[in-house]
Design an enzyme around this catalytic site. Structure first.
Site, PDB file in Angstrom:
ATOM      1  N   PRO A  85       0.822  -1.221   0.000  1.00 20.56           N
ATOM      2  CA  PRO A  85       0.000   0.000   0.000  1.00 20.56           C
ATOM      3  C   PRO A  85       0.856   1.273   0.000  1.00 20.56           C
ATOM      4  O   PRO A  85       0.345   2.343  -0.298  1.00 20.56           O
ATOM      5  CB  PRO A  85      -0.801  -0.105   1.304  1.00 20.56           C
ATOM      6  CG  PRO A  85      -0.693  -1.519   1.742  1.00 20.56           C
ATOM      7  CD  PRO A  85       0.607  -2.017   1.209  1.00 20.56           C
ATOM      8  N   GLU A 112       2.891  -8.009   8.748  1.00 22.88           N
ATOM      9  CA  GLU A 112       2.702  -6.554   8.745  1.00 22.88           C
ATOM     10  C   GLU A 112       3.607  -5.858   7.723  1.00 22.88           C
ATOM     11  O   GLU A 112       3.574  -4.641   7.585  1.00 22.88           O
ATOM     12  CB  GLU A 112       2.920  -5.978  10.143  1.00 22.88           C
ATOM     13  CG  GLU A 112       1.671  -6.035  11.015  1.00 22.88           C
ATOM     14  CD  GLU A 112       1.044  -7.426  11.107  1.00 22.88           C
ATOM     15  OE1 GLU A 112       1.757  -8.372  11.523  1.00 22.88           O
ATOM     16  OE2 GLU A 112      -0.128  -7.585  10.740  1.00 22.88           O
ATOM     17  N   ARG A 150      -2.112  -9.974 -20.333  1.00 19.36           N
ATOM     18  CA  ARG A 150      -3.089  -9.747 -21.402  1.00 19.36           C
ATOM     19  C   ARG A 150      -2.622  -8.701 -22.419  1.00 19.36           C
ATOM     20  O   ARG A 150      -3.202  -8.589 -23.493  1.00 19.36           O
ATOM     21  CB  ARG A 150      -4.468  -9.402 -20.835  1.00 19.36           C
ATOM     22  CG  ARG A 150      -4.517  -8.153 -20.031  1.00 19.36           C
ATOM     23  CD  ARG A 150      -5.876  -7.984 -19.373  1.00 19.36           C
ATOM     24  NE  ARG A 150      -6.942  -7.709 -20.331  1.00 19.36           N
ATOM     25  CZ  ARG A 150      -7.073  -6.571 -21.000  1.00 19.36           C
ATOM     26  NH1 ARG A 150      -6.210  -5.592 -20.827  1.00 19.36           N
ATOM     27  NH2 ARG A 150      -8.065  -6.395 -21.843  1.00 19.36           N
ATOM     28  N   ASP A 165      -9.310  -0.983 -24.700  1.00 15.85           N
ATOM     29  CA  ASP A 165      -9.574  -1.046 -23.265  1.00 15.85           C
ATOM     30  C   ASP A 165      -9.894   0.323 -22.683  1.00 15.85           C
ATOM     31  O   ASP A 165      -9.478   1.335 -23.215  1.00 15.85           O
ATOM     32  CB  ASP A 165      -8.308  -1.528 -22.520  1.00 15.85           C
ATOM     33  CG  ASP A 165      -8.105  -3.015 -22.626  1.00 15.85           C
ATOM     34  OD1 ASP A 165      -9.078  -3.729 -22.898  1.00 15.85           O
ATOM     35  OD2 ASP A 165      -6.956  -3.459 -22.437  1.00 15.85           O
TER      36      ASP A 165
HETATM   37  N1  4GX Z   1      -1.366  -3.021  -3.156  1.00 10.86           N
HETATM   38  N2  4GX Z   1      -0.819  -5.549   0.733  1.00 10.86           N
HETATM   39  C1  4GX Z   1       1.548  -6.117   1.219  1.00 10.86           C
HETATM   40  C2  4GX Z   1       2.276  -6.593   3.454  1.00 10.86           C
HETATM   41  C3  4GX Z   1       2.661  -5.225   3.958  1.00 10.86           C
HETATM   42  C4  4GX Z   1       2.119  -4.719   5.137  1.00 10.86           C
HETATM   43  C5  4GX Z   1       2.494  -3.464   5.572  1.00 10.86           C
HETATM   44  C6  4GX Z   1       3.901  -3.266   3.671  1.00 10.86           C
HETATM   45  C7  4GX Z   1       3.391  -2.744   4.831  1.00 10.86           C
HETATM   46  C8  4GX Z   1      -1.287  -4.149  -1.280  1.00 10.86           C
HETATM   47  C9  4GX Z   1      -1.979  -3.150  -2.010  1.00 10.86           C
HETATM   48  C10 4GX Z   1      -1.622  -4.633   0.061  1.00 10.86           C
HETATM   49  C11 4GX Z   1      -1.194  -5.968   2.066  1.00 10.86           C
HETATM   50  C12 4GX Z   1       0.368  -6.211   0.226  1.00 10.86           C
HETATM   51  C13 4GX Z   1      -0.030  -5.892   3.030  1.00 10.86           C
HETATM   52  N3  4GX Z   1       3.556  -4.485   3.248  1.00 10.86           N
HETATM   53  N4  4GX Z   1      -0.307  -4.569  -2.049  1.00 10.86           N
HETATM   54  N5  4GX Z   1       1.151  -6.598   2.516  1.00 10.86           N
HETATM   55  N6  4GX Z   1      -3.030  -2.444  -1.606  1.00 10.86           N
HETATM   56  O1  4GX Z   1      -2.610  -4.198   0.605  1.00 10.86           O
HETATM   57  O2  4GX Z   1      -0.344  -3.849  -3.191  1.00 10.86           O
END
Ligand code: 4GX
Length: 227
Positions: A85, A112, A150, A165
């Site tokens: 995120p 986490e 794709r 698209d």
């Molecule tokens: N877009 N996630 C990564 C582990 C995490 C936790 C805390 C960093 C800090 C996500 C998203 C996503 C959930 C993948 C937590 N990494 N990945 N994961 N939105 O929510 O790509």
């Protein structure tokens, strides 16, 4: 792909466009589990955060060894993406850029997150699939992969599909209709039944613009200012 849950990727490799593209040999996928590179009797891939706080973090060494193992088995350059995120939100243009890499290594985090030093020293780019949180990087990685696959030449049945698209010209797609010509009192717009393809193209372009203005004013502003 670096993941603690390699089985999840059957969703990508067995089904639909991405499954067919794999069978056609348009791409290859390698699944590497960092648990194979642990050194303690419990095969630990996670540990507690320095400074305290809830939850666990993926440790640096098993992830780094997974990257080294993958790199020892491929030729040419590779680009490492960490799904999180904290990354910049992916766009259709970013997917097109990513198709240019010979090898992509996607790192799927659980718990986490991962030790920040892995991101600093080893990851090339942090990418997010949207401003929401899921419980691991596997689904985001599959979303990214699906979007990239794709776009590969010959992945789609119709070579024009990817060019029409949503987002390709910065606009949303236009509405589409199939048979019957009338259902529950709702008719297909006449213009689509008349067979004048110049007029149909004009109608579709107008709908794309109207639909974007209505549903995604943020994209519409960019479209207008880019003209
Ligand atoms: N877009 N996630 C990564 C582990 C995490 C936790 C805390 C960093 C800090 C996500 C998203 C996503 C959930 C993948 C937590 N990494 N990945 N994961 N939105 O929510 O790509």
């Amino acid at each position: 792909m670096i993941t603690l849950f390699p089985e999840m990727f059957t969703a990508l490799s067995r089904h639909g466009v991405s499954g067919r593209a794999l069978n056609k040999g348009l791409y290859k996928i390698n699944l590497t589990n960092p648990r194979s590179f642990t050194t303690d009797i419990h095969n630990s891939v996670d540990d507690r955060p320095y400074g305290g706080g809830p939850g666990m973090l993926m440790m640096y060494q098993p992830l780094k060894k997974a990257v080294e193992k993958i790199r020892s088995n491929i030729s040419g350059s590779s680009y490492i993406v960490y799904l999180s995120p904290q990354g910049k939100s992916v766009t259709q243009d970013k997917l097109t850029q990513l198709t240019k890499n010979k090898n992509l290594i996607l790192v799927c985090g659980r718990y986490e997150g991962i030790d920040e030093r892995f991101i600093e020293a080893i990851v090339d780019e942090e990418i997010s699939v949207g401003d929401f949180v899921v419980s691991g990087g596997e689904l985001p990685a599959m979303m990214l992969m699906d979007g990239i696959i794709r776009l590969l030449p010959k992945a789609l049945g119709h070579s024009l599909s990817a060019k029409e698209d949503s987002f390709v010209d910065g606009l949303l797609d236009c509405p589409h209709y199939t048979r019957p010509a009338e259902v529950d009192g709702m008719k297909v717009p006449d213009i689509l039944l008349q067979g004048n393809h110049a007029k149909i193209n004009d109608w579709r372009q107008e709908k794309k613009i109207k639909q974007t203005r209505l549903k995604r004013p943020d994209l519409y502003e960019i479209y207008i200012s880019d003209k």
